[in-house]
Scaffold this active site. Structure first.
Site, PDB file in Angstrom:
ATOM      1  N   HIS A  19       0.836  -1.196   0.000  1.00 42.78           N
ATOM      2  CA  HIS A  19       0.000   0.000   0.000  1.00 42.78           C
ATOM      3  C   HIS A  19       0.875   1.251   0.000  1.00 42.78           C
ATOM      4  CE1 HIS A  19       0.775   0.472   4.269  1.00 42.78           C
ATOM      5  NE2 HIS A  19       0.176  -0.661   4.584  1.00 42.78           N
ATOM      6  N   HIS A  22       3.972   1.461   2.224  1.00 42.37           N
ATOM      7  CA  HIS A  22       5.166   0.746   1.758  1.00 42.37           C
ATOM      8  C   HIS A  22       5.873   1.536   0.656  1.00 42.37           C
ATOM      9  CE1 HIS A  22       2.405  -2.681   3.001  1.00 42.37           C
ATOM     10  NE2 HIS A  22       3.413  -2.774   3.852  1.00 42.37           N
ATOM     11  N   CYS A 128       3.465 -12.330  18.087  1.00 44.45           N
ATOM     12  CA  CYS A 128       2.589 -11.596  17.153  1.00 44.45           C
ATOM     13  C   CYS A 128       3.022 -11.932  15.729  1.00 44.45           C
ATOM     14  CB  CYS A 128       2.680 -10.086  17.387  1.00 44.45           C
ATOM     15  SG  CYS A 128       1.825  -9.166  16.068  1.00 44.45           S
ATOM     16  N   CYS A 131       3.947  -8.834  13.500  1.00 46.80           N
ATOM     17  CA  CYS A 131       5.314  -8.306  13.689  1.00 46.80           C
ATOM     18  C   CYS A 131       6.362  -9.378  13.437  1.00 46.80           C
ATOM     19  CB  CYS A 131       5.529  -7.830  15.125  1.00 46.80           C
ATOM     20  SG  CYS A 131       4.513  -6.477  15.643  1.00 46.80           S
ATOM     21  N   CYS A 145      -1.498  -6.459  20.304  1.00 47.10           N
ATOM     22  CA  CYS A 145      -0.328  -5.787  19.735  1.00 47.10           C
ATOM     23  C   CYS A 145      -0.775  -4.411  19.232  1.00 47.10           C
ATOM     24  CB  CYS A 145       0.225  -6.612  18.571  1.00 47.10           C
ATOM     25  SG  CYS A 145       1.314  -5.656  17.516  1.00 47.10           S
ATOM     26  N   HIS A 148      -0.794  -4.087  15.338  1.00 45.98           N
ATOM     27  CA  HIS A 148      -1.660  -4.923  14.495  1.00 45.98           C
ATOM     28  C   HIS A 148      -3.059  -5.129  15.052  1.00 45.98           C
ATOM     29  CE1 HIS A 148       2.398  -5.825  12.984  1.00 45.98           C
ATOM     30  NE2 HIS A 148       1.769  -5.840  11.825  1.00 45.98           N
ATOM     31  N   LYS A 299      -4.149   4.207  11.542  1.00 44.12           N
ATOM     32  CA  LYS A 299      -3.065   3.491  10.869  1.00 44.12           C
ATOM     33  C   LYS A 299      -3.636   2.752   9.659  1.00 44.12           C
ATOM     34  CE  LYS A 299      -0.201  -0.550  11.919  1.00 44.12           C
ATOM     35  NZ  LYS A 299       0.606  -0.641  10.806  1.00 44.12           N
ATOM     36  N   LYS A 302      -5.252  -3.292   6.497  1.00 47.64           N
ATOM     37  CA  LYS A 302      -6.225  -4.055   5.713  1.00 47.64           C
ATOM     38  C   LYS A 302      -7.494  -4.293   6.522  1.00 47.64           C
ATOM     39  CE  LYS A 302      -5.744  -7.662   2.553  1.00 47.64           C
ATOM     40  NZ  LYS A 302      -5.197  -8.954   2.172  1.00 47.64           N
TER      41      LYS A 302
HETATM   42  N1  MSP Z   1       9.661  -7.543   6.163  1.00 46.57           N
HETATM   43  C1  MSP Z   1       9.879  -6.522   7.121  1.00 46.57           C
HETATM   44  C2  MSP Z   1      11.184  -5.792   6.864  1.00 46.57           C
HETATM   45  C3  MSP Z   1      12.399  -6.673   6.834  1.00 46.57           C
HETATM   46  S1  MSP Z   1      13.849  -5.764   6.448  1.00 46.57           S
HETATM   47  C4  MSP Z   1      15.101  -6.837   6.696  1.00 46.57           C
HETATM   48  C5  MSP Z   1       8.720  -5.536   7.117  1.00 46.57           C
HETATM   49  N2  MSP Z   1       7.971  -5.520   6.022  1.00 46.57           N
HETATM   50  S2  MSP Z   1       6.654  -4.668   5.807  1.00 46.57           S
HETATM   51  O1  MSP Z   1       6.179  -5.024   4.496  1.00 46.57           O
HETATM   52  O2  MSP Z   1       5.753  -4.855   6.893  1.00 46.57           O
HETATM   53  O3  MSP Z   1       7.076  -3.151   5.861  1.00 46.57           O
HETATM   54  C6  MSP Z   1       8.006  -2.618   4.954  1.00 46.57           C
HETATM   55  C7  MSP Z   1       8.208  -1.132   5.158  1.00 46.57           C
HETATM   56  O4  MSP Z   1       6.984  -0.435   4.950  1.00 46.57           O
HETATM   57  C8  MSP Z   1       8.673  -0.768   6.566  1.00 46.57           C
HETATM   58  O5  MSP Z   1       9.714   0.176   6.485  1.00 46.57           O
HETATM   59  C9  MSP Z   1       7.451  -0.131   7.187  1.00 46.57           C
HETATM   60  O6  MSP Z   1       7.792   0.819   8.140  1.00 46.57           O
HETATM   61  C10 MSP Z   1       6.829   0.526   5.975  1.00 46.57           C
HETATM   62  N3  MSP Z   1       5.421   0.825   6.198  1.00 46.57           N
HETATM   63  C11 MSP Z   1       4.371  -0.036   6.300  1.00 46.57           C
HETATM   64  N4  MSP Z   1       3.244   0.682   6.569  1.00 46.57           N
HETATM   65  C12 MSP Z   1       3.536   2.004   6.641  1.00 46.57           C
HETATM   66  C13 MSP Z   1       2.793   3.196   6.796  1.00 46.57           C
HETATM   67  N5  MSP Z   1       1.481   3.184   6.974  1.00 46.57           N
HETATM   68  N6  MSP Z   1       3.464   4.375   6.730  1.00 46.57           N
HETATM   69  C14 MSP Z   1       4.803   4.438   6.466  1.00 46.57           C
HETATM   70  N7  MSP Z   1       5.522   3.341   6.305  1.00 46.57           N
HETATM   71  C15 MSP Z   1       4.957   2.107   6.487  1.00 46.57           C
HETATM   72  O7  MSP Z   1       8.563  -4.813   8.071  1.00 46.57           O
END
Ligand code: MSP
Length: 479
Positions: A19, A22, A128, A131, A145, A148, A299, A302
């Site tokens: 999304h 990311h 969790c 996480c 958590c 989440h 936040k 989904k």
């Molecule tokens: N798989 C782990 C990272 C492993 S690195 C060795 C992970 N993945 S994630 O898909 O959940 O998140 C990836 C990135 O997206 C993270 O930096 C996370 O902070 C960022 N974000 C996910 N949702 C977000 C927002 N709503 N806002 C800003 N960044 C966000 O964590």
């Protein structure tokens, strides 16, 4: 020899589509990667997918496909999104890649064992899955958590543990002395406070239950490596660590910057450096933690149903408009709230009426009044340019975008005040000179836009080169 700049993105969990949150991490990293390339540095920009998470195996099962088929399908979607975002990644690593990633992850494991930092113990705790981490009671809010909003599962199992606690003092020293720089300072203080409370050893493996998914622990097929222990190694496995050809590793490691969201800072600022120290490898130079993007006060998630699909916005507004919003309209280090209305207002205000309109006005005057394209010079002497470069060198992407829009607004004002379209009629020579000056200013802006809005930067430079005004507005107003 040019300097090297190795910048990484987190690898994304492929259990769901990406999304806007990311995409934020990736766009920010792309701006820095492009900036360092402009500075003639040799850049390596890595991203990928974190395939071995247990939640991935669960979702694959729900979809009736094997985990590997599922993650490969997701990887194609991720790469497609990055292309649509116009991000300039050099590599995409999948942690399910047995050739590229597994040898490095297993080599790292063996190094930790050789150092005496891995031991087995029975463990019970609250896990969790969101996480992919054990949680202490004190981390939960109403038993859930906070990240989440789910109740963690109670697990009781035998695991291998990593002696993270042994590295408490060393990591504290690395971070305090900025050898491992944590940006911004508020997050640095948070991490130091966490370290002061004491780092506990972490569970580094899970017993294999049912169908095995993940990387087997070397010499013990009954256990799978804990997903974070495996995932963090992507930053070196992608460079060839653990493989016959590790030329990229030799050239680019240590990372100049790991760019991550604030939620995963502690994995990068504590566990990862401890693993590297244990294995006798250099630690990264910096970790930047950006804030979170909330949607309508909550936040993005989904379950809440408020996730924004980046492809939808890119389709409607274009990649550069999307990038503009992320880099300029949101706070880099604090959490920000967005709404579609805010997005649209920002688009109309700063792009359609702001930059787009400015380009049309300046180039229309140039096309009508100048006989040939202005010979533009690199704007080496501009004070704003120096501030802009400093901001990006310090990883302050938003500040660099603000400086750029400061110049855009100044140029608008300058046109209003000097009225070159009138002057050119009464005093053609002076008027033309004034217009040529405006084109030069616009060129400076185009250069500054290069890492931020790459397509727009190229479009403006093309117009200047051909001394033409745009046939259609660069950013069409949306009502
Ligand atoms: N798989 C782990 C990272 C492993 S690195 C060795 C992970 N993945 S994630 O898909 O959940 O998140 C990836 C990135 O997206 C993270 O930096 C996370 O902070 C960022 N974000 C996910 N949702 C977000 C927002 N709503 N806002 C800003 N960044 C966000 O964590």
């Amino acid at each position: 020899m040019p300097n090297k700049f190795y910048i990484t993105n987190p690898i994304f969990y492929p259990n769901a589509d990406l999304h806007l949150g990311h995409a934020y991490t990736t766009v920010l990293a792309d701006v820095l990667a492009r900036f360092h390339r402009l500075m003639d540095e040799e850049v390596y920009f890595l991203t990928g997918s974190d395939d071995n998470a247990s939640k991935v195996a669960r979702v694959a099962k729900e979809n009736g496909v094997t985990p590997k088929a599922f993650v490969d399908r997701q990887a194609v979607k991720f790469k497609n999104l990055f292309e649509c975002l116009n991000v300039s990644t050099d590599d995409f690593i999948q942690t399910s890649d047995q050739k590229r990633h597994w040898p490095g992850a297993q080599k790292m494991w063996r190094s930790l064992v050789a150092k005496g930092d891995i031991y087995k113990k029975s463990y019970s705790g609250l896990y969790c899955v969101g996480c992919e981490a054990f949680k202490a009671e004190r981390d939960l809010i109403d038993g859930k958590c906070p990240d989440h909003s789910t109740v963690p599962e109670f697990l009781e199992e035998e695991n291998y543990f990593f002696k993270l606690s042994e590295y408490t003092n060393k990591i504290k020293e690395l971070i305090s002395s900025n050898t491992l720089k944590i940006v911004p300072p508020t997050r640095k203080n948070e991490i130091l406070a966490l370290i002061d409370r004491g780092l506990e050893d972490v569970s580094f493996s899970r017993p294999v239950k049912g169908e095995a998914w993940g990387i087997p622990v070397p010499d013990d097929q009954t256990q799978t490596m804990y997903v974070w222990c495996d995932a963090l190694v992507n930053y070196i496995s992608a460079l060839g660590y653990g493989q016959a050809d590790d030329a990229l590793y030799q050239k680019f490691w240590p990372a100049d910057l790991h760019l991550v969201g604030k939620d995963i800072l502690r994995f990068h600022a504590a566990i990862w450096p401890a693993m590297l120290l244990s294995a006798g490898l250099p630690v990264p130079k910096a970790v930047l933690a950006h804030g979170f993007i909330n949607y309508g006060g909550r936040k993005m998630s989904k379950t809440v149903g408020n996730v924004i699909d980046p492809l939808r916005l890119i389709d409607e507004y274009g990649a550069d408009a999307f990038r503009y919003y992320l880099v300029r309209e949101l706070s880099l280090f604090e959490d920000s709230d967005m709404t579609i209305e805010h997005f649209k207002d920002a688009y109309n205000g700063s792009l359609a009426n702001g930059l787009g309109n400015l380009v049309s006005r300046v180039m229309k005057m140039a096309e009508t009044n100048l006989d040939q394209p202005v010979e533009v010079n690199p704007p080496a002497d501009k004070a704003a340019m120096a501030d802009y470069k400093q901001a990006l060198t310090d990883f302050d992407i938003k500040k660099a975008a603000d400086i750029t829009w400061g110049l855009i607004n100044d140029l608008d004002k300058q046109i209003q005040e000097t009225e070159p379209f009138k002057l050119v009629k009464t005093n053609p020579e002076a008027g033309k000179e004034l217009i040529a000056g405006l084109v030069q200013e616009l060129y400076t802006i185009a250069r500054m836009l290069n890492p931020l809005l790459p397509q727009t930067s190229v479009a403006i430079k093309e117009l200047i080169k051909s001394n033409k005004s745009p046939e259609a507005p660069l950013f069409l107003r949306k009502d």
